[in-house]
Structure formats: structure tokens, C-alpha cells
Enzyme design. Structure first.
Site, PDB file in Angstrom:
ATOM      1  CB  ILE A  16      -0.969   0.255   1.038  1.00 19.73           C
ATOM      2  CG1 ILE A  16      -1.818  -1.289   1.361  1.00 19.73           C
ATOM      3  CG2 ILE A  16      -1.867   0.986   1.369  1.00 19.73           C
ATOM      4  CD1 ILE A  16      -2.672  -1.380   2.243  1.00 19.73           C
ATOM      5  CD  GLU A  42       3.317  -1.019   4.589  1.00 20.36           C
ATOM      6  OE1 GLU A  42       4.023  -0.214   3.935  1.00 20.36           O
ATOM      7  OE2 GLU A  42       3.277  -1.796   5.690  1.00 20.36           O
TER       8      GLU A  42
END
Length: 551
Positions: A426, A468
């Protein structure tokens, strides 16, 4: 291409002109001749229904009737007879089989009266040079006519640029039977009269039907053998992806498809799904085979739970197929996979030439049996996954953990299976945590994980690699195919509205793709190279990108 169209148009125009000229010159006004012609056409249409296809050459008894008319009445009536029969076949193909009406279809039908004219004229010319007794002359004339007729048909097929697949034994048998029966019909008509000829026509219809039944029995025997092979493959192989690959391989022996795909999905949760296993010709990519679950038009037909056959997908108003897939198929078969009376998957088959011909046979029953076997395979696979879920799942995202990642990748490498890895990160995730807090960040990560699970296939393994970062194992996909899937995920995330605790947050992701065995022969190297290309080609160059590792 333009020259080919001009050639086909010339053949069609010549065939129509010759047929009209033959109609004017023949003695068709005689009631006896007219009655005989109508009955002969009726008999031919019935026999045509029981046609046995052997490559590009049709084996049936209609050539016998054409030859008999030629011997009895001459080339003009034979041309008229062939033209009317082919026109009726054209009508049946367009309105019953829903074929496109175009120049190619006209050419494929009207080459036959053209071939009759050429064969009849040449064989009469050749025979005139030989002073033979009546019986020998008739046999010689019939032999020359049938020989020329078959060769002209082959020539027209070759001039059309088609590949010729001929069973020489069947071709020779076709030739001998047409000559013998054509001459026999001629002499019966001379000695006994029209009643004897009508009786022989009835015998020809009966023989055609017997051959038709024989072909159906042969087809059913092939199906039974291949169903057993499919069953053995579903029992033998543990991995669902391998089961599906073997399923399609064995299915091609039953149904000569050009495009095939197997989907498994959650109708209530998924939006658009890609096939778990697929076969498609060069030029057709995996993203052209996605199935719209949420808003799709075709899914309404599949939801009925019955096998649906679309003979012409361009004209069928119940299904909607778009994109380049339309260039590769004409006929489509949709076989729902039901688990506990709920739609959980689909077997899709498409074809352009051989599959439409095979639909003359009853294929719904064997396909229903195969769908039930696939349903059991999926049910067993789901049960197996549920047992293993607790020890292999990440607590926050519900994705698989690194232990599962290691296990799956090492298994695929050990079995030397082609697969790809896509790693996503991300963009600016630290800034999101700093701005909105870690709880919002966790929710964003969970939403991201849910989206990825929906966009990949049921057999793809999605793992949380750390922080992430998410890694997807795309079993059976090349680097190019995996890139299309990864890019699809990136675009979806970019357009998706992430609303968390009344905050609307714009999210983008970057991704790197590597493949085995092309890029590396072990898991760590595959991950490292995918991670490297993610940061060097995506993060460092503006983010919101997907890149593949280039050796």
C-alpha cells in the site's frame, strides 16, 4: 483477402447462373419428373439430418441420389437438384443453427452445384470418346462423375484456404458406395420403374439412420471412457487447480472446444472472477475470460442451474459476451456447478467450427455428470481448507500467513509447476497510520485484503507477508498473465472508495511480479526479485504502478 472475396463471389455467381440455366434447359415441367424431383429432395433432406461428418468430407447417401439423377436425367436436372438441396440446407443452417448469412456460408453451400456441373459436363465429354456397351458405359460414366465430384469438392476446400482432414478409407468407401448404389438405382428404375426406385430410397433412408445410430453409440462409448478418465483424475490429484487442468484436458477428448474455462465463486460475495483453469488460443488473454457475478447479464442464465447452449452467441439475447473472445467462438456452452443447491461455479466451453457440429448429439447428460463430479471436488477442497484454516491464517486480515506461503511455493517448485508471484504494498501507508491512527490503518489493510481475495481465483493463495505487504501465488499463470491480474487489482483499488470511520481515504498500491522457473528456482529469490522491482520500478517512479521483473 480482397482477392479471396472476389474469387468466392465469382464462384457463387457462377453457381447461381449455372443453376438458373440448368433449370431453364431441363424438362422440369413434366409432372412425373417434378414429382420425382420433389420426392428425391425430401429423401435427401431426411438423410441429411443423419449426416456423419468425417473431416471436411460428408459421408452420407445424398451423393448417391445426385449421381442417380445425373445418370437418369442428365447434368441439368442434377445441378437443379443439388442447388435446391443446398439452398434448403442453407435455410436450415441460418434459421435453425443460427449461422451467420454471409459470403463464406454461400460459398460453402454453392460449390456443390458448381461441382456437379463441372463433373457432369467433363464425365460426359470423357465418356463420349469410348465406344462401350450400355452397362459398361453406365458404370464408367458413374465412376468418372463421382471421382471428379469428390476431387472438385476437395479443390474448392483447398482454394478456400482450409486445412483438409481426410480419412482416406472413409473417402474410398464413400466413393465406392455412391457409384454402386447410384448405378443400382438407375438399373432398378429402368427394369422395375419408379416404384422400385421409391423402395430403394426408403432403404437408403433406413441405412442412413442406422449409420447415424452407430455414430451416436460410438460417441457415447467415447464419453463413458473419458468420464472414467475424468473421475480418475479428480480422485488422483489433490490440488484443485491440477484437478481442473486435468478435467479440461480430458474434456477436450469429448468436446472439441476452442476456448474453455472453469470458475469457482461465491455468488453473494464476489463481483468479477477469473477462471481457475482455462484453455485459450494465442491472442486471447485471461482478462478476456472474466465473469461478472454482480452485474453480469450472462449470470442470470447460469443462476437457473440448468445447462445452457447458445448456438450463436452474437444473436443470443440471453447471454452477453464482449471483447476479443467473440473472435474465437461462435457457439458457447454454460454448465453450472451446483454445491448444496447453490451456484458455486461454472464450466464454460466455446467453439467456432467443430463444437457446433457436435451439438447435433445429446451432450447435456454427460456434461451434467461431469459438473456433479466437479461439484464434489470443490466441496472436498473447501472442506480440506476449512480444516487447515486455523493454523495457516493471519489473525488480522484473514489471509494466509508466511508459513502457508512457504509451504505452497515449495510444493509448486518441487512439482516443477509454472506459477507467478505478485507482491503488493500500500502506497504511503505510514502516512495513513500517522494521520488517522493505527486502528484506521488496520481497517484499511483488512478492506484491502478482502478486495484482493475477491479479485483472484479460488485456487490462488493470498498471504500477508508482513506489515502492509500482500503476496499472491498465481498457480499456472505465466508472467504476462499474472501481470494482467495484478494490474486489474491495482486499477480496482485506485477506483475503490475507502470509507473508514467517516474518513474518505484515497488508496493506491504498487506491485511487482516474478515467475517460476523463468526468474528464479527458489522462494526467497522470487520474493526478493518481486520486492526489488516493486521498489525500483514502482515506488521510486511515482507509485501506483505494477511492474514485472526483467531478466
Amino acid at each position: 483477402m480482397q482477392l479471396k472475396r472476389i474469387y468466392k463471389l465469382g464462384v457463387v455467381v457462377a453457381a447461381i447462373a449455372l443453376s438458373l440455366k440448368a433449370f431453364i434447359n431441363t424438362n422440369i415441367k413434366s409432372f412425373d419428373v417434378l414429382l420425382f424431383l420433389v420426392f428425391a429432395i425430401f429423401v435427401t433432406m431426411i438423410m441429411g439430418y443423419f449426416t456423419i461428418l468425417v473431416g471436411e468430407i460428408k459421408f452420407d447417401f445424398t451423393e448417391t441420389v445426385t449421381l442417380f439423377i445425373y445418370l437418369m436425367f442428365g447434368v441439368n436436372l442434377a445441378v437443379v437438384f443439388e442447388f435446391i438441396c443446398d439452398f434448403l440446407r442453407l435455410f436450415a443452417d441460418v434459421f435453425y443453427k443460427e449461422e451467420e448469412f454471409n459470403l463464406c456460408v454461400l460459398y460453402n453451400k454453392l460449390i456443390f452445384p458448381f461441382a456437379v456441373f463441372l463433373s457432369g459436363s467433363l464425365s460426359g465429354y470423357i465418356t463420349s470418346y469410348f465406344n462401350l456397351p450400355f452397362i459398361q458405359r453406365t458404370i464408367f460414366l458413374a465412376t468418372i462423375f463421382e471421382f471428379l465430384f469428390l476431387n472438385f469438392n476437395i479443390l474448392f476446400i483447398l482454394l478456400d484456404g482450409k486445412k483438409l482432414r481426410i480419412n482416406l478409407n472413409m473417402l474410398l468407401f464413400n466413393f465406392i458406395v455412391a457409384v454402386i448404389l447410384g448405378v443400382l438405382l438407375y438399373f432398378i428404375d429402368l427394369k422395375i420403374g419408379k416404384y422400385g426406385t421409391f423402395l430403394m430410397f426408403i432403404i437408403l433412408i433406413t441405412l442412413s439412420y442406422c449409420f447415424y445410430l452407430l455414430k451416436r453409440l460410438e460417441f457415447k462409448n467415447i464419453i463413458i471412457k473419458n468420464i472414467l478418465s475424468v473421475s480418475e483424475g479428480l480422485i488422483k490429484h489433490g490440488d484443485l487447480k491440477i484437478k481442473c487442468d486435468n478435467f479440461l484436458l480430458n474434456l477436450k477428448r469429448i468436446l472439441p472446444y476452442d476456448v474453455a474455462a472453469i470458475y469457482f465463486f461465491d455468488y453473494e460475495g464476489d463481483d468479477v472472477v477469473l477462471p481457475i483453469s482455462f484453455y485459450c488460443p494465442k491472442g486471447l488473454n485471461i482478462d478476456e475470460l472474466d465473469l461478472n457475478i454482480r452485474n453480469g447479464y450472462t449470470i442470470k442464465v447460469i443462476l437457473e442451474g440448468e445447462i445452457y447452449i447458445s448456438r450463436n452467441i452474437r444473436k443470443d439475447k440471453k447471454v452477453l459476451i464482449i471483447g476479443s473472445l467473440l473472435n474465437f467462438i461462435k457457439t458457447a456452452i454454460f454448465v453450472p456447478i451446483m454445491v448444496d443447491n447453490k451456484l458455486r461455479g461454472l464450466i464454460f466451453l466455446g467453439g467456432k467450427i467443430h463444437l457446433p457440429n457436435l451439438l447435433l448429439y445429446d451432450i447435456k447428460e454427460p456434461l451434467s455428470i461431469l459438473a456433479k463430479q466437479m461439484s464434489l471436488a470443490f466441496n472436498n477442497y473447501s472442506y480440506f481448507l476449512n480444516i487447515k484454516k486455523e493454523t495457516e491464517m493471519d489473525a488480522l486480515t484473514g489471509l494466509y500467513n508466511r508459513r502457508k506461503l512457504n509451504e505452497e511455493v515449495n510444493n509448486l517448485i518441487r512439482e516443477n509447476m509454472v506459477f507467478s508471484i505478485a507482491i503488493f504494498d500500500i502506497d504511503n501507508f505510514k502516512k495513513i497510520n500517522d494521520t488517522y491512527g493505527y486502528l484506521v490503518g488496520d481497517k484499511i489493510l483488512m478492506m484491502f485484503a478482502d478486495i484482493v481475495k475477491k479479485l483472484v481465483r479460488k485456487t490462488d493463495v493470498v498471504c500477508r507477508y508482513g506489515g502492509e505487504e500482500i503476496v499472491i501465488i498465481l498457480n499456472g499463470l505465466t508472467k504476462e498473465q499474472a501481470y494482467l491480474v495484478a494490474e486489474r487489482i491495482r486499477k480496482y483499488i485506485q477506483e475503490y472508495e475507502f470509507i473508514v470511520d467517516n474518513y474518505k481515504i484515497d488508496i493506491t498500491i504498487s506491485g511487482g511480479v516474478t515467475s517460476f522457473p523463468e526468474d528464479a528456482n527458489n522462494m526467497m529469490e522470487l520474493i526478493q526479485k518481486a520486492d526489488s522491482v516493486l521498489y525500483k520500478e514502482c515506488k521510486a517512479k511515482g507509485k501506483n504502478k505494477v511492474a514485472v521483473y526483467l531478466c
